[in-house]
Design a protein around this motif. Sequence first.
Motif, PDB file in Angstrom:
ATOM      1  N   GLN A 219      74.459   2.801  15.134  1.00 46.50           N
ATOM      2  CA  GLN A 219      75.005   1.827  14.199  1.00 46.50           C
ATOM      3  C   GLN A 219      74.644   0.406  14.602  1.00 46.50           C
ATOM      4  O   GLN A 219      74.427  -0.449  13.738  1.00 46.50           O
ATOM      5  CB  GLN A 219      76.514   1.995  14.095  1.00 46.50           C
ATOM      6  CG  GLN A 219      76.915   3.309  13.412  1.00 46.50           C
ATOM      7  CD  GLN A 219      78.405   3.360  13.122  1.00 46.50           C
ATOM      8  OE1 GLN A 219      79.149   4.000  13.842  1.00 46.50           O
ATOM      9  NE2 GLN A 219      78.821   2.689  12.059  1.00 46.50           N
ATOM     10  N   MET A 220      74.566   0.141  15.890  1.00 44.85           N
ATOM     11  CA  MET A 220      74.139  -1.182  16.354  1.00 44.85           C
ATOM     12  C   MET A 220      72.746  -1.499  15.824  1.00 44.85           C
ATOM     13  O   MET A 220      72.439  -2.642  15.460  1.00 44.85           O
ATOM     14  CB  MET A 220      74.157  -1.244  17.875  1.00 44.85           C
ATOM     15  CG  MET A 220      73.915  -2.645  18.426  1.00 44.85           C
ATOM     16  SD  MET A 220      73.689  -2.682  20.232  1.00 44.85           S
ATOM     17  CE  MET A 220      71.949  -2.274  20.326  1.00 44.85           C
ATOM     18  N   PRO A 411      92.357  -1.830  18.206  1.00 42.40           N
ATOM     19  CA  PRO A 411      91.103  -2.538  17.917  1.00 42.40           C
ATOM     20  C   PRO A 411      90.596  -3.354  19.094  1.00 42.40           C
ATOM     21  O   PRO A 411      89.378  -3.561  19.223  1.00 42.40           O
ATOM     22  CB  PRO A 411      91.480  -3.436  16.727  1.00 42.40           C
ATOM     23  CG  PRO A 411      92.607  -2.711  16.059  1.00 42.40           C
ATOM     24  CD  PRO A 411      93.385  -2.091  17.183  1.00 42.40           C
ATOM     25  N   ALA A 412      91.500  -3.819  19.951  1.00 48.59           N
ATOM     26  CA  ALA A 412      91.065  -4.596  21.117  1.00 48.59           C
ATOM     27  C   ALA A 412      90.169  -3.768  22.037  1.00 48.59           C
ATOM     28  O   ALA A 412      89.292  -4.309  22.721  1.00 48.59           O
ATOM     29  CB  ALA A 412      92.284  -5.108  21.879  1.00 48.59           C
ATOM     30  N   LEU A 418      83.203  -3.247  17.268  1.00 51.58           N
ATOM     31  CA  LEU A 418      83.578  -3.993  16.069  1.00 51.58           C
ATOM     32  C   LEU A 418      82.751  -5.263  15.910  1.00 51.58           C
ATOM     33  O   LEU A 418      82.538  -5.738  14.786  1.00 51.58           O
ATOM     34  CB  LEU A 418      85.070  -4.326  16.113  1.00 51.58           C
ATOM     35  CG  LEU A 418      86.013  -3.114  16.034  1.00 51.58           C
ATOM     36  CD1 LEU A 418      87.470  -3.568  16.159  1.00 51.58           C
ATOM     37  CD2 LEU A 418      85.802  -2.323  14.751  1.00 51.58           C
ATOM     38  N   ASP A 419      82.246  -5.802  17.007  1.00 57.95           N
ATOM     39  CA  ASP A 419      81.388  -6.987  16.918  1.00 57.95           C
ATOM     40  C   ASP A 419      80.143  -6.730  16.079  1.00 57.95           C
ATOM     41  O   ASP A 419      79.605  -7.658  15.453  1.00 57.95           O
ATOM     42  CB  ASP A 419      80.968  -7.457  18.313  1.00 57.95           C
ATOM     43  CG  ASP A 419      82.074  -8.236  19.023  1.00 57.95           C
ATOM     44  OD1 ASP A 419      83.048  -8.640  18.348  1.00 57.95           O
ATOM     45  OD2 ASP A 419      81.959  -8.425  20.256  1.00 57.95           O
ATOM     46  N   GLY A 424      77.547  -9.201  10.127  1.00 59.05           N
ATOM     47  CA  GLY A 424      76.775  -8.684   9.009  1.00 59.05           C
ATOM     48  C   GLY A 424      76.075  -7.379   9.318  1.00 59.05           C
ATOM     49  O   GLY A 424      75.392  -7.253  10.339  1.00 59.05           O
ATOM     50  N   VAL A 425      76.239  -6.407   8.432  1.00 63.74           N
ATOM     51  CA  VAL A 425      75.577  -5.109   8.576  1.00 63.74           C
ATOM     52  C   VAL A 425      75.468  -4.479   7.189  1.00 63.74           C
ATOM     53  O   VAL A 425      76.387  -4.619   6.368  1.00 63.74           O
ATOM     54  CB  VAL A 425      76.359  -4.181   9.539  1.00 63.74           C
ATOM     55  CG1 VAL A 425      77.742  -3.874   9.023  1.00 63.74           C
ATOM     56  CG2 VAL A 425      75.599  -2.893   9.811  1.00 63.74           C
TER      57      VAL A 425
END
Length: 463
Positions: A219-220, A411-412, A418-419, A424-425
């Motif tokens: 995904q990255m 989420p932390a 999450l970054d 944008g993706v």
Amino acid sequence: MTSRVLIKNLSDLEDGPVSVGGWVETVRDQKKVQFVVLRDESGAVQLVHPRRALEQGAGPLGSAAATPAPSEPASSEEPASTDPIADTISSLAQGTFITVTGELKHDERVKLGGIEVKVTGLDVVTEAIAETPIAADSSLDKRMDWRFLDLRQPKQNLIFRMQTTFEHALREYWVNNDFIEIHTPKLMASASESRAELFSLDYFETTAYLAQSPQLFKQMAQAAGFGKVFEVGPAFRADPSFTSRHATEFTSVDSEISWIDSHEDVMALHEALMVAGFTAVREKHGDEIRELFDVEITVPSTPFPRIPLAEAKRIVAERGYEVPRADDDMDPEGERQISAYVRETYGHEFVFLTDYAASIRPYYHMRHDDDPALTKSYDLIFNGTEISTGAQREHRIDVLIAQAKEKGLDPAELGEYLDFFRYGVPAHGGFGMGLARVLMLMLHESSIREVTYLFRGPTRLTP
């Protein structure tokens, strides 16, 4: 010196001098002639050696025997052999590696390929112990203990040549369609999937984990603007399962693509790859697979059948099987039942089970707009067993955080992942597929241990 020729290439040569090398499979040591079946990585050939007749009163080279002079004592040593090649062949044990020079001859009477090599020279490379530790009827565990010997069998050799062809066909499809190959790290600072299936290890002053999948890094690559990527590499699951389809280390086939409209785009990619792989295997190895495995490789037609999971469970129930699970998932017997239904109804070996419940899917699977209880995901079932999971991923950061919280995740702790989505993706999706399961089911084998070069499970770390 004549260069070594692979046995599979001998039939294309004219009669004449040739050099071959491999290991001894069988020896027939007869009074007048000796036969050796020699096997190498490409096939087997018959070697033949007519014994030399020992002439009466002849010396080592067939000349008249010399009579010792009266003043010389007669030698007590045995005379040298008149046929050292015959002596060497007589001493050959199964598995001994040899190199042979000789005369190639085409002869349709020879059952093994219609060719044979008449031996003119033979060198032993390494001798084998005469009694082998495994036999044709040895248990699978025993064979795994002596895997290097087990892999000498033609069926085992074919599996890994077939695997090479299958992987090459997938890679050829990817490359021809402008995918980028990536190699993601297998040492991670945190879980890539479930924490319950993590292998941990000391990593300098901290703890590292073996990657369960390349999911995060695939995904990255979408956030990096790569567009379309693939990877074939190792994955690790600390799963104490002892089933025929589970391993703690396996080869994962992964792909991820950008600018999709739904999981249908991922399924279309998956179909195209399977057609490419099966076509290549059938064309190159179909006859051998039919001979050694009694299996006909069928190239699947497209599109593959698609059945929403809820409908599949109804179909299975109508066939008399109720899936005994407390959650909304399918179980292995349910997979076998729905596959039987698809074979009977569509004549197909594959089926996509789609629209899995959000309750049993990861937080990063996108959900349907009109029914948030369902995800845009699928499992690909092949001959009764799940081989892959795919989905459209959730790319909207606010929705992704909400779904993570719903799953009880902080989420932390997902900060770096999450970054990817904060800068944008594009809409994207992909799949991960177990290579060994595909090969096992393609060949109708009973266990992935049969099609894994060196299997790793809860109780096996060697060889």
